[in-house]
Structures are given as C-alpha cells and as structure tokens.
Design a protein around this motif. Sequence first.
Motif, PDB file in Angstrom:
ATOM      1  N   LEU A   1       2.420  16.973  36.057  1.00 52.32           N
ATOM      2  CA  LEU A   1       2.197  15.559  36.333  1.00 52.32           C
ATOM      3  C   LEU A   1       1.731  15.360  37.763  1.00 52.32           C
ATOM      4  N   PRO A   2       0.929  14.360  38.024  1.00 53.68           N
ATOM      5  CA  PRO A   2       0.555  14.071  39.399  1.00 53.68           C
ATOM      6  C   PRO A   2       1.772  13.622  40.197  1.00 53.68           C
ATOM      7  N   ALA A   3       1.797  13.997  41.474  1.00 57.08           N
ATOM      8  CA  ALA A   3       2.951  13.639  42.298  1.00 57.08           C
ATOM      9  C   ALA A   3       2.914  12.152  42.608  1.00 57.08           C
ATOM     10  N   ARG A   4       4.066  11.506  42.481  1.00 52.90           N
ATOM     11  CA  ARG A   4       4.167  10.091  42.842  1.00 52.90           C
ATOM     12  C   ARG A   4       4.887  10.002  44.184  1.00 52.90           C
ATOM     13  N   PRO A   5       4.387   9.216  45.118  1.00 56.07           N
ATOM     14  CA  PRO A   5       5.089   9.053  46.383  1.00 56.07           C
ATOM     15  C   PRO A   5       6.488   8.478  46.138  1.00 56.07           C
ATOM     16  N   PRO A   6       7.466   8.851  46.976  1.00 53.81           N
ATOM     17  CA  PRO A   6       8.811   8.305  46.781  1.00 53.81           C
ATOM     18  C   PRO A   6       8.807   6.784  46.854  1.00 53.81           C
ATOM     19  N   LEU A   7       9.658   6.155  46.052  1.00 52.56           N
ATOM     20  CA  LEU A   7       9.716   4.699  46.016  1.00 52.56           C
ATOM     21  C   LEU A   7      10.375   4.134  47.263  1.00 52.56           C
ATOM     22  N   TYR A   8      11.280   4.910  47.870  1.00 50.79           N
ATOM     23  CA  TYR A   8      12.063   4.413  49.002  1.00 50.79           C
ATOM     24  C   TYR A   8      12.102   5.472  50.092  1.00 50.79           C
ATOM     25  N   THR A   9      11.992   5.047  51.322  1.00 48.67           N
ATOM     26  CA  THR A   9      12.056   5.975  52.450  1.00 48.67           C
ATOM     27  C   THR A   9      13.442   6.026  53.076  1.00 48.67           C
ATOM     28  N   GLN A  10      14.294   5.076  52.753  1.00 51.20           N
ATOM     29  CA  GLN A  10      15.651   5.090  53.285  1.00 51.20           C
ATOM     30  C   GLN A  10      16.590   4.391  52.309  1.00 51.20           C
ATOM     31  N   LEU A  11      17.884   4.661  52.505  1.00 45.02           N
ATOM     32  CA  LEU A  11      18.909   4.071  51.653  1.00 45.02           C
ATOM     33  C   LEU A  11      19.364   2.750  52.269  1.00 45.02           C
ATOM     34  N   ASP A  12      19.063   1.636  51.590  1.00 45.03           N
ATOM     35  CA  ASP A  12      19.474   0.331  52.088  1.00 45.03           C
ATOM     36  C   ASP A  12      20.048  -0.489  50.936  1.00 45.03           C
ATOM     37  N   ARG A  13      20.347  -1.737  51.210  1.00 45.64           N
ATOM     38  CA  ARG A  13      21.014  -2.578  50.208  1.00 45.64           C
ATOM     39  C   ARG A  13      20.162  -2.801  48.967  1.00 45.64           C
ATOM     40  N   SER A  14      18.851  -2.691  49.119  1.00 48.20           N
ATOM     41  CA  SER A  14      17.987  -2.964  47.974  1.00 48.20           C
ATOM     42  C   SER A  14      18.082  -1.889  46.897  1.00 48.20           C
ATOM     43  N   ILE A  15      18.568  -0.703  47.241  1.00 47.26           N
ATOM     44  CA  ILE A  15      18.581   0.405  46.275  1.00 47.26           C
ATOM     45  C   ILE A  15      19.938   1.093  46.201  1.00 47.26           C
ATOM     46  N   ILE A  16      20.891   0.728  47.043  1.00 51.10           N
ATOM     47  CA  ILE A  16      22.138   1.481  47.120  1.00 51.10           C
ATOM     48  C   ILE A  16      22.920   1.462  45.808  1.00 51.10           C
ATOM     49  N   TRP A  17      22.733   0.408  44.989  1.00 54.63           N
ATOM     50  CA  TRP A  17      23.494   0.339  43.746  1.00 54.63           C
ATOM     51  C   TRP A  17      23.067   1.413  42.754  1.00 54.63           C
ATOM     52  N   PHE A  18      21.854   1.908  42.866  1.00 53.17           N
ATOM     53  CA  PHE A  18      21.422   2.972  41.963  1.00 53.17           C
ATOM     54  C   PHE A  18      22.230   4.253  42.162  1.00 53.17           C
ATOM     55  N   PRO A  19      22.273   4.846  43.361  1.00 54.05           N
ATOM     56  CA  PRO A  19      23.105   6.049  43.512  1.00 54.05           C
ATOM     57  C   PRO A  19      24.593   5.782  43.306  1.00 54.05           C
ATOM     58  N   LEU A  20      25.061   4.573  43.653  1.00 54.09           N
ATOM     59  CA  LEU A  20      26.475   4.256  43.436  1.00 54.09           C
ATOM     60  C   LEU A  20      26.821   4.263  41.947  1.00 54.09           C
ATOM     61  N   MET A  21      25.987   3.654  41.128  1.00 49.92           N
ATOM     62  CA  MET A  21      26.260   3.629  39.689  1.00 49.92           C
ATOM     63  C   MET A  21      26.061   5.014  39.057  1.00 49.92           C
ATOM     64  N   LEU A  22      25.112   5.778  39.591  1.00 48.69           N
ATOM     65  CA  LEU A  22      24.919   7.136  39.086  1.00 48.69           C
ATOM     66  C   LEU A  22      26.128   8.010  39.398  1.00 48.69           C
ATOM     67  N   VAL A  23      26.666   7.887  40.595  1.00 50.97           N
ATOM     68  CA  VAL A  23      27.830   8.700  40.936  1.00 50.97           C
ATOM     69  C   VAL A  23      29.074   8.205  40.191  1.00 50.97           C
ATOM     70  N   LEU A  24      29.126   6.914  39.834  1.00 51.01           N
ATOM     71  CA  LEU A  24      30.232   6.424  39.016  1.00 51.01           C
ATOM     72  C   LEU A  24      30.159   7.045  37.622  1.00 51.01           C
ATOM     73  N   PHE A  25      28.944   7.142  37.079  1.00 53.47           N
ATOM     74  CA  PHE A  25      28.780   7.811  35.792  1.00 53.47           C
ATOM     75  C   PHE A  25      29.153   9.287  35.904  1.00 53.47           C
ATOM     76  N   GLU A  26      28.708   9.933  36.977  1.00 55.25           N
ATOM     77  CA  GLU A  26      29.055  11.335  37.202  1.00 55.25           C
ATOM     78  C   GLU A  26      30.573  11.511  37.284  1.00 55.25           C
ATOM     79  N   PHE A  27      31.233  10.603  37.980  1.00 54.77           N
ATOM     80  CA  PHE A  27      32.689  10.653  38.107  1.00 54.77           C
ATOM     81  C   PHE A  27      33.360  10.520  36.740  1.00 54.77           C
ATOM     82  N   SER A  28      32.863   9.590  35.913  1.00 51.20           N
ATOM     83  CA  SER A  28      33.459   9.405  34.586  1.00 51.20           C
ATOM     84  C   SER A  28      33.286  10.638  33.714  1.00 51.20           C
ATOM     85  N   VAL A  29      32.154  11.322  33.851  1.00 50.96           N
ATOM     86  CA  VAL A  29      31.918  12.535  33.057  1.00 50.96           C
ATOM     87  C   VAL A  29      32.819  13.662  33.527  1.00 50.96           C
TER      88      VAL A  29
END
Length: 431
Positions: free
Chosen positions: A10-38
Amino acid sequence: MSATATPSALPARPPLYTQLDRSIIWFPLMLVLFEFSVYIGNDMIQPAMLTITQEYGADSAWVPTSMTLYLLGGAVLAWCVGPMSDRWGRRPVMLGGALLYALANFAILLAPTIEAFMAMRFVQGIALCFISAVGYVSIQEAFEEKTAIKVMALMANVAMVAPLLAPLLGAGILSHPLGSWQLIFVLIGAIALISLLGLTRAMPETAVRLEKADTLGQIGRSYLAVLRNRPFLLLALATPLSGLPLLTWIALSPLMLIRDMSLPTWAYGLAQVPVFAGLILGNITLARVTDRVVVGRTIQWAMPLMAVGAALLLACSLAGLGCPLQISLLLGGMAVICFAEGLTFAVLYRLSLMASDAPKGVVAAALSMGVAVLYALGIEGGKLTYVAFGLPGFAVFSALGLLAFAFCVKGVLREAIAARSLDKASAAPMH
C-alpha cells in the motif's frame, strides 16, 4: 531496511497526528482500556477456575486448559485479522473485535458444559490478536514515529497493571458473600463495552484500504515477502528475546521464591514490586527521552544494562540458597533487565513494523504470531532449564537469551539509526 514491495503493498500515508493532544488522546486511552480488559480476562479468572470445574462436575485438569485455550485463540487467527484490516480498514475490524470480546464474556455465562465453557474461552482469547495485529498498527499509523513510540511506552505501563491487580481483584470478588465467577465475567464484559463505545467515538481510520480483496495466494505471497526480509526476521526474533527473562520470571518466580527459597506468599508479592517497577521506569524513561534522541538509540543504551542485569543473575546463583544476598542480587538483576526492556520494546515494535513494505496488517500479524510462538518455546525452555539446573540454569538461560538479543539487533539497529540520522540531517533547515 525494507524489502521489495509486494504486489499488494500500500502507498504510505502520512501520520494523522504529530503529537498527542486532547483531540486524539481518547483513542489510545480507549485502546489501552480494551487491552486491559483482555489481559484481565486471563488473569482475573484464574483464582476461580477450581470453583468453575467443580460447578461443572469436571476434573481439575481443565484448570490450565482455560489459559492455554485463551492464549491459543490469540495466536491462531492473527494471520487473517491483519489482512482483514488492510482490506476493510483498521477501525471496523478493531470495533468488530471489541464487540466479539464483550459478547463472549456474557455468552460464557450460558455455557451448559465445561467443553462449551472452554470453547468460549478460546473465542475470548481471539481478542488478543486484535490488539497486536490491528490496535498497535493503528497507533503506529496515527502518529509520527517518535510520538507513536512514546504512546506505546505509556500504554505498556497501563497494561502492566493487569497481571499485578487482576488475580487480587478476582480473589477479592470470590471472597465476597455476593461474589461469583459469573460476576467476574460480567465486570470484564462491562469494561470491554465501555472501551467499545469509546473506540467507536474516538478511533480514526488510519489504513489506506486495498481497492480489492487479496486472494489467499496474494496474502500468502505477502507473508512470504515478510519472512524473506532479513531485517524484519532479526527484529522479530529480538523482540521476544528482550522480554523472555521477564516472562520466564513470571512463570518460575513462585517456584523460585515460595517453593525453593521458602518465602511466605506476602514476600513473594513484594518481590514483584522492584521487577515491575523497573519495567515501568524504563517505559517512562523512553517516553521522556524519545523526542531528544534518534529512534533506536535507547536500545543501544539498554544493551549494557542487560549485561549488568545478567551479571547480577549469574552472581546470585553462586550465593547461598535463599539468603538475603541471593534474593537481593536476583531482584536487582531482574529489575535492571526489566528497565532495559522498557527502553526497547516500543522501539523494537516500530522498527519491526517498518522493516517491510508489505501491508502493515500482514507485517503486524507475522510479528504477532512469531512473538507468541517464540515466547511459548522460550518459557518452556526456561522452565526445563530451571527444573534441571535450578537458579544457575535460570541465570545462564537468561544471559544467553540477552546475548542472542544483542547479536540479532546489533547490525540492523546500526542501519536504522544511520538512516534516521540521515533523514534528520536532510530535514534540518539550511542556514
């Protein structure tokens, strides 16, 4: 660092975000919550397994089978979950995996026999491959390289809480007058549902989807291209070798400390604190320094620390069995090794994923399956070595594993650092 692109690359897509801020922090938080539940889905139910077999009128030999099937579920389907996310996107596949896991925790309450119960344990375990073959890839694609490493390092600290707290939480629920093993699964399922709702709201689509579905032959050729990639193979081998001393310690420390050194259970619990504290401090250090150093440099820092930790383990094997000096050297050696592992894991995952131009779902799935197999073989080898030779065997086994890690990663790491240093120099503004 990369192999020739496969036909379905696949062609490389540039990263959507260059830093972790309030606009995206809920994504890794919810992913790690799922990881924790597993993760707690494995650790939290273990104290109840004897009770479960008794209620089903089954033999206690089923007790270890529960964990075996859970881990097996996480290994056998990674090969197709990764390519599915390349075709349909990371987001729908990840949400489907979270929904499957949540429903499986409620469905197991209806299992009429021990065989049906174990079948549902296998289904629950499938969630493990969604974490490694889809979730982690999304983090790597969503953020630029150094931010992705930082996020992975911080997520690892949250995940480390599971093996420490889950058995205690499970035992606490069972000891309560209103507690039961069914309540444990309800609690795990509820946490999974919360993470599903959070991911539905916050998870971005990071994949460039394939225009048409790959055939099994094309998927097979993609996997073959990955396996022919020497840098990937070396990094994929180095990843479990760096973590093998810790996993062997988790498996063997009850035998070492309680059975052979005659420590009480509470002392065994306290002995885990410096070991996991070393790992957590290593992850925190990686997150703090990643912005200031070339990616891969922390692995170079970690290798001398691994040598120091291995030397402490070898020294402890020469001390009197169970004496304070031996215990101090053992825990000190493990803490130093785990600190070094904290400096390496997130970086190794990033370098492994980027070592091939094949679709990243395929690369992540190949890495996930390889790491799972090597961990299983390594833990079994460590167990047999300890049974045969005692603490000296464990020390030598750990030292040889870390030496093999250094051998695997040395040349590839030098190339990766040189390439990234060159990229950094070319990107620097001209004066």
